[in-house]
Design a protein around this motif. Structure first.
Motif, PDB file in Angstrom:
ATOM      1  N   LEU A  45       0.913  -1.073   0.013  1.00 37.17           N
ATOM      2  CA  LEU A  45       0.148  -0.040   0.039  1.00 37.17           C
ATOM      3  C   LEU A  45       0.594   1.160   0.103  1.00 37.17           C
ATOM      4  CD1 LEU A  45      -2.639   1.519   0.334  1.00 37.17           C
ATOM      5  CD2 LEU A  45      -2.613   1.352   2.923  1.00 37.17           C
ATOM      6  N   ARG A  46       1.840   1.274   0.922  1.00 36.58           N
ATOM      7  CA  ARG A  46       2.792   2.503   0.828  1.00 36.58           C
ATOM      8  C   ARG A  46       3.538   2.839  -0.296  1.00 36.58           C
ATOM      9  NH1 ARG A  46       7.080   0.200   3.661  1.00 36.58           N
ATOM     10  NH2 ARG A  46       7.827  -0.319   1.503  1.00 36.58           N
ATOM     11  N   ASP A  47       3.987   1.677  -1.027  1.00 34.57           N
ATOM     12  CA  ASP A  47       4.680   1.884  -2.303  1.00 34.57           C
ATOM     13  C   ASP A  47       3.954   2.283  -3.320  1.00 34.57           C
ATOM     14  OD1 ASP A  47       6.988   1.061  -1.064  1.00 34.57           O
ATOM     15  OD2 ASP A  47       7.262  -0.878  -1.975  1.00 34.57           O
ATOM     16  N   VAL A  48       2.366   1.870  -3.363  1.00 28.84           N
ATOM     17  CA  VAL A  48       1.384   2.374  -4.505  1.00 28.84           C
ATOM     18  C   VAL A  48       1.194   3.806  -4.082  1.00 28.84           C
ATOM     19  CG1 VAL A  48      -0.717   2.021  -5.308  1.00 28.84           C
ATOM     20  CG2 VAL A  48       0.487   0.018  -4.830  1.00 28.84           C
ATOM     21  N   LEU A  49       1.136   4.210  -2.853  1.00 25.82           N
ATOM     22  CA  LEU A  49       0.706   5.626  -2.792  1.00 25.82           C
ATOM     23  C   LEU A  49       2.006   6.411  -2.941  1.00 25.82           C
ATOM     24  CD1 LEU A  49      -1.046   5.334   0.787  1.00 25.82           C
ATOM     25  CD2 LEU A  49      -2.196   5.800  -1.557  1.00 25.82           C
ATOM     26  N   ILE A  50       3.201   6.162  -2.865  1.00 29.33           N
ATOM     27  CA  ILE A  50       4.492   7.115  -3.202  1.00 29.33           C
ATOM     28  C   ILE A  50       4.615   6.557  -4.724  1.00 29.33           C
ATOM     29  CG2 ILE A  50       5.063   7.254  -0.874  1.00 29.33           C
ATOM     30  CD1 ILE A  50       7.241   5.489  -1.434  1.00 29.33           C
ATOM     31  N   GLY A  51       4.088   5.878  -5.479  1.00 24.65           N
ATOM     32  CA  GLY A  51       4.568   5.735  -6.775  1.00 24.65           C
ATOM     33  C   GLY A  51       5.682   4.928  -6.927  1.00 24.65           C
ATOM     34  N   ARG A  52       5.937   4.118  -6.095  1.00 23.98           N
ATOM     35  CA  ARG A  52       7.223   3.175  -6.264  1.00 23.98           C
ATOM     36  C   ARG A  52       6.746   1.975  -6.591  1.00 23.98           C
ATOM     37  NH1 ARG A  52       9.892  -0.026  -2.189  1.00 23.98           N
ATOM     38  NH2 ARG A  52      12.086  -0.021  -2.552  1.00 23.98           N
ATOM     39  N   THR A  53       6.724   1.840  -7.736  1.00 25.60           N
ATOM     40  CA  THR A  53       6.291   0.641  -8.611  1.00 25.60           C
ATOM     41  C   THR A  53       7.352   0.107  -9.810  1.00 25.60           C
ATOM     42  OG1 THR A  53       4.767   1.630 -10.433  1.00 25.60           O
ATOM     43  CG2 THR A  53       3.978   0.948  -8.112  1.00 25.60           C
ATOM     44  N   PRO A  54       7.399  -1.297  -9.771  1.00 23.21           N
ATOM     45  CA  PRO A  54       6.922  -2.366  -9.022  1.00 23.21           C
ATOM     46  C   PRO A  54       7.326  -2.156  -7.700  1.00 23.21           C
ATOM     47  CG  PRO A  54       7.911  -3.198 -11.107  1.00 23.21           C
ATOM     48  CD  PRO A  54       8.302  -1.808 -10.602  1.00 23.21           C
ATOM     49  N   VAL A  55       6.221  -2.842  -6.551  1.00 19.67           N
ATOM     50  CA  VAL A  55       6.482  -2.715  -5.253  1.00 19.67           C
ATOM     51  C   VAL A  55       7.557  -3.444  -4.751  1.00 19.67           C
ATOM     52  CG1 VAL A  55       4.221  -2.003  -4.897  1.00 19.67           C
ATOM     53  CG2 VAL A  55       4.947  -4.494  -4.920  1.00 19.67           C
ATOM     54  N   GLY A  56       8.247  -3.336  -3.673  1.00 19.85           N
ATOM     55  CA  GLY A  56       9.295  -3.539  -3.042  1.00 19.85           C
ATOM     56  C   GLY A  56       9.458  -5.156  -3.204  1.00 19.85           C
TER      57      GLY A  56
END
Length: 200
Positions: A45-56
């Motif tokens: 959820l955090r990575d999607v919200l800050i636009g860090r994709t693909p997620v960790g």
């Protein structure tokens, strides 16, 4: 230190999810799925919200291996965890402290305001547990009277206050996570609760 805490938090939440699922008498596949979503739900959820994709966890298979290890340990030593609720609580508390910190740091990395960083830290720490509890047909801990998300918010405030002292990063990370874990343990030991609304 930051990476080590990340691994510890992932392992702790994976075991927390696996223990909850076993308590609900799910099959091994169900136990693994609950372990997985508990460990990565908040970070996703955090990575999607800050636009860090693909997620960790999609970019680094080490997290997947750690989750599998946590799942395996929970299965193998389930009889050793004779006080299942105590074991679940301890793993969940460690994950709470560590993942709050990780969310705070990720927010700072992308230059967000401290208030938003604290919100991200709280979501990172709590959302995996929310998914776990919903899938296991429990009311999520975050919505019960227990002091849970409030501790993450308080820990975030402490983090930014300590940061002003220019402590070394490793010391800052360790102290913040330990404070969150300690408050959670004390809250349960001394039965500190938020007052629930009366429906009448």
């Amino acid at each position: 230190m930051f990476h080590l805490l990340d691994i510890v938090g992932t392992m702790a939440f994976a075991m927390s999810g696996a223990l909850t699922a076993m308590h609900k008498k799910l099959d091994p596949f169900g136990v693994f799925i609950i372990a997985f979503v508990t460990a990565v739900g908040g970070g996703t959820l955090r990575d999607v919200l800050i636009g860090r994709t693909p997620v960790g966890w999609m970019m680094n298979l080490q997290y997947v291996y750690v989750i599998i290890l946590g799942f395996g340990l929970a299965i193998l030593f389930r009889k050793k965890f004779d006080k299942l609720r105590t074991s679940l609580f301890l793993f969940d508390t460690i994950g709470l402290g560590v993942f709050t910190l990780i969310g705070l740091e990720k927010g700072l990395t992308v230059g967000l305001h401290p208030v938003i960083c604290i919100a991200l830290g709280t979501m990172t720490a709590c959302f995996g547990g929310v998914i776990r509890d919903i899938l296991c047909t429990e009311i999520p801990t975050i919505f019960r009277r227990e002091i849970y998300a409030t501790i993450c918010i308080f820990g975030g405030i402490i983090f930014f206050l300590l940061r002003k002292l220019n402590l070394e990063d490793d010391v800052l990370y360790l102290v913040t996570s330990l404070i969150i874990i300690a408050i959670r343990l004390l809250a349960v030991k001394y039965k500190w609760y938020l007052k629930a609304f009366d429906h009448k």
